[in-house]
Design a protein around this motif. Structure first.
Motif, mmCIF file in Angstrom:
data_model
loop_
_atom_site.group_PDB
_atom_site.id
_atom_site.type_symbol
_atom_site.label_atom_id
_atom_site.label_comp_id
_atom_site.label_asym_id
_atom_site.label_seq_id
_atom_site.Cartn_x
_atom_site.Cartn_y
_atom_site.Cartn_z
ATOM 1 N N ASN A 171 28.016 -22.320 28.303
ATOM 2 C CA ASN A 171 27.465 -22.819 29.572
ATOM 3 C C ASN A 171 26.959 -21.717 30.503
ATOM 4 O OD1 ASN A 171 28.270 -25.640 29.028
ATOM 5 N ND2 ASN A 171 30.336 -24.839 29.271
ATOM 6 N N VAL A 172 26.505 -20.612 29.918
ATOM 7 C CA VAL A 172 26.036 -19.487 30.731
ATOM 8 C C VAL A 172 24.635 -19.777 31.257
ATOM 9 C CG1 VAL A 172 25.461 -17.028 30.719
ATOM 10 C CG2 VAL A 172 27.477 -17.851 29.494
ATOM 11 N N LYS A 173 24.422 -19.455 32.532
ATOM 12 C CA LYS A 173 23.109 -19.606 33.160
ATOM 13 C C LYS A 173 22.680 -18.259 33.734
ATOM 14 C CE LYS A 173 24.116 -24.350 34.707
ATOM 15 N NZ LYS A 173 24.193 -25.221 35.879
ATOM 16 N N GLU A 174 21.453 -18.215 34.238
ATOM 17 C CA GLU A 174 20.928 -16.992 34.877
ATOM 18 C C GLU A 174 21.852 -16.505 35.995
ATOM 19 O OE1 GLU A 174 17.556 -15.295 34.976
ATOM 20 O OE2 GLU A 174 17.686 -15.894 32.875
ATOM 21 N N ASN A 175 22.472 -17.458 36.707
ATOM 22 C CA ASN A 175 23.272 -17.115 37.887
ATOM 23 C C ASN A 175 24.765 -17.061 37.594
ATOM 24 O OD1 ASN A 175 23.438 -19.873 37.433
ATOM 25 N ND2 ASN A 175 23.330 -20.443 39.583
ATOM 26 N N SER A 176 25.140 -16.927 36.312
ATOM 27 C CA SER A 176 26.549 -16.852 35.933
ATOM 28 C C SER A 176 27.156 -15.499 36.269
ATOM 29 C CB SER A 176 26.721 -17.106 34.426
ATOM 30 O OG SER A 176 26.514 -18.450 34.107
ATOM 31 N N ARG A 177 28.394 -15.543 36.748
ATOM 32 C CA ARG A 177 29.189 -14.330 36.964
ATOM 33 C C ARG A 177 30.644 -14.650 36.631
ATOM 34 N NH1 ARG A 177 26.944 -10.000 39.946
ATOM 35 N NH2 ARG A 177 28.756 -8.932 39.103
ATOM 36 N N LEU A 178 31.452 -13.622 36.444
ATOM 37 C CA LEU A 178 32.891 -13.806 36.245
ATOM 38 C C LEU A 178 33.594 -13.578 37.571
ATOM 39 C CD1 LEU A 178 33.533 -11.931 32.863
ATOM 40 C CD2 LEU A 178 33.116 -14.372 33.233
ATOM 41 N N GLY A 179 34.404 -14.547 37.975
ATOM 42 C CA GLY A 179 35.101 -14.459 39.258
ATOM 43 C C GLY A 179 36.023 -13.260 39.368
ATOM 44 N N CYS A 180 36.608 -12.844 38.237
ATOM 45 C CA CYS A 180 37.542 -11.710 38.277
ATOM 46 C C CYS A 180 36.831 -10.397 38.578
ATOM 47 C CB CYS A 180 38.315 -11.599 36.964
ATOM 48 S SG CYS A 180 37.307 -11.172 35.521
ATOM 49 N N GLN A 181 35.506 -10.386 38.455
ATOM 50 C CA GLN A 181 34.743 -9.159 38.676
ATOM 51 C C GLN A 181 34.103 -9.093 40.063
ATOM 52 O OE1 GLN A 181 34.725 -6.647 36.073
ATOM 53 N NE2 GLN A 181 36.403 -8.082 35.683
ATOM 54 N N ILE A 182 34.297 -10.150 40.878
ATOM 55 C CA ILE A 182 33.715 -10.175 42.216
ATOM 56 C C ILE A 182 34.816 -9.959 43.250
ATOM 57 C CG2 ILE A 182 32.368 -11.518 43.892
ATOM 58 C CD1 ILE A 182 30.825 -10.728 41.299
ATOM 59 N N GLN A 183 34.835 -8.776 43.825
ATOM 60 C CA GLN A 183 35.846 -8.446 44.824
ATOM 61 C C GLN A 183 35.547 -9.155 46.148
ATOM 62 O OE1 GLN A 183 38.752 -6.650 44.350
ATOM 63 N NE2 GLN A 183 38.088 -6.826 42.226
ATOM 64 N N ILE A 184 36.616 -9.505 46.863
ATOM 65 C CA ILE A 184 36.463 -10.143 48.163
ATOM 66 C C ILE A 184 36.229 -9.046 49.210
ATOM 67 C CG2 ILE A 184 37.528 -11.631 49.903
ATOM 68 C CD1 ILE A 184 36.902 -12.999 47.155
ATOM 69 N N THR A 185 34.979 -8.945 49.646
ATOM 70 C CA THR A 185 34.614 -7.956 50.667
ATOM 71 C C THR A 185 33.818 -8.676 51.748
ATOM 72 O OG1 THR A 185 32.508 -7.446 49.602
ATOM 73 C CG2 THR A 185 34.409 -6.119 48.921
ATOM 74 N N SER A 186 33.627 -8.005 52.871
ATOM 75 C CA SER A 186 32.891 -8.626 53.975
ATOM 76 C C SER A 186 31.452 -8.959 53.571
ATOM 77 C CB SER A 186 32.908 -7.719 55.205
ATOM 78 O OG SER A 186 32.427 -6.438 54.870
ATOM 79 N N GLU A 187 30.921 -8.271 52.545
ATOM 80 C CA GLU A 187 29.539 -8.499 52.104
ATOM 81 C C GLU A 187 29.329 -9.886 51.509
ATOM 82 O OE1 GLU A 187 30.946 -5.234 50.960
ATOM 83 O OE2 GLU A 187 30.211 -4.682 52.947
ATOM 84 N N ILE A 188 30.400 -10.534 51.029
ATOM 85 C CA ILE A 188 30.202 -11.831 50.384
ATOM 86 C C ILE A 188 30.500 -13.006 51.325
ATOM 87 C CG2 ILE A 188 30.621 -10.874 48.089
ATOM 88 C CD1 ILE A 188 33.298 -12.479 48.123
ATOM 89 N N ASN A 189 30.619 -12.745 52.610
ATOM 90 C CA ASN A 189 30.817 -13.837 53.568
ATOM 91 C C ASN A 189 29.653 -14.829 53.462
ATOM 92 O OD1 ASN A 189 32.267 -15.116 55.692
ATOM 93 N ND2 ASN A 189 30.752 -14.355 57.133
ATOM 94 N N GLY A 190 29.971 -16.118 53.273
ATOM 95 C CA GLY A 190 28.930 -17.128 53.158
ATOM 96 C C GLY A 190 28.502 -17.435 51.732
ATOM 97 N N LEU A 191 29.125 -16.768 50.755
ATOM 98 C CA LEU A 191 28.805 -17.006 49.344
ATOM 99 C C LEU A 191 29.097 -18.464 48.972
ATOM 100 C CD1 LEU A 191 28.056 -15.709 46.549
ATOM 101 C CD2 LEU A 191 30.487 -15.297 46.237
#
Length: 107
Positions: free
Chosen positions: A80-100
């Motif tokens: 089920n991979v799409k162009e916009n796929s990412r792994l949640g374990c690789q996305i750190q919670i930082t101020s840059e992702i506010n509103g994701l």
């Protein structure tokens, strides 16, 4: 400081959650913290980019950090991979992702 993230679970329910930026957490851990996926269906490998159980789709136009080779390789093998796929374990919670806005991929 907390950031606001909109997470759509595997049942199509939308959740607006707050995630702390000062605890070195990642998106997979936030999903677990709020119990937005059934126990044992997310983060099976413990966040090592080895199982793709925390795959999600980025729904809004967001500039996330580049994929690591490990994340890329895991997504190459996942379903089920799409162009916009990412792994949640690789996305750190930082101020840059506010509103994701993200949606969990099917199990």
């Amino acid at each position: 400081m907390d950031v606001s993230i909109k997470i759509t679970d595997r049942n199509g329910q939308s959740h607006q959650v707050l995630a702390p930026t000062d605890m070195n957490m990642n998106l997979m851990e936030v999903v677990r913290m709020y119990e937005l996926a059934e126990e044992g269906t997310i983060g099976i490998c413990g966040g090592m980019a080895m199982c793709a159980s925390c795959q999600f789709y980025v729904l809004n136009d967001f500039s996330l950090p580049e994929k690591s080779d490990e994340e890329d390789a895991m997504l190459w093998e996942a379903f089920n991979v799409k162009e916009n796929s990412r792994l949640g374990c690789q996305i750190q919670i930082t101020s840059e992702i506010n509103g994701l806005e993200v949606e969990l991929a099917p199990e």
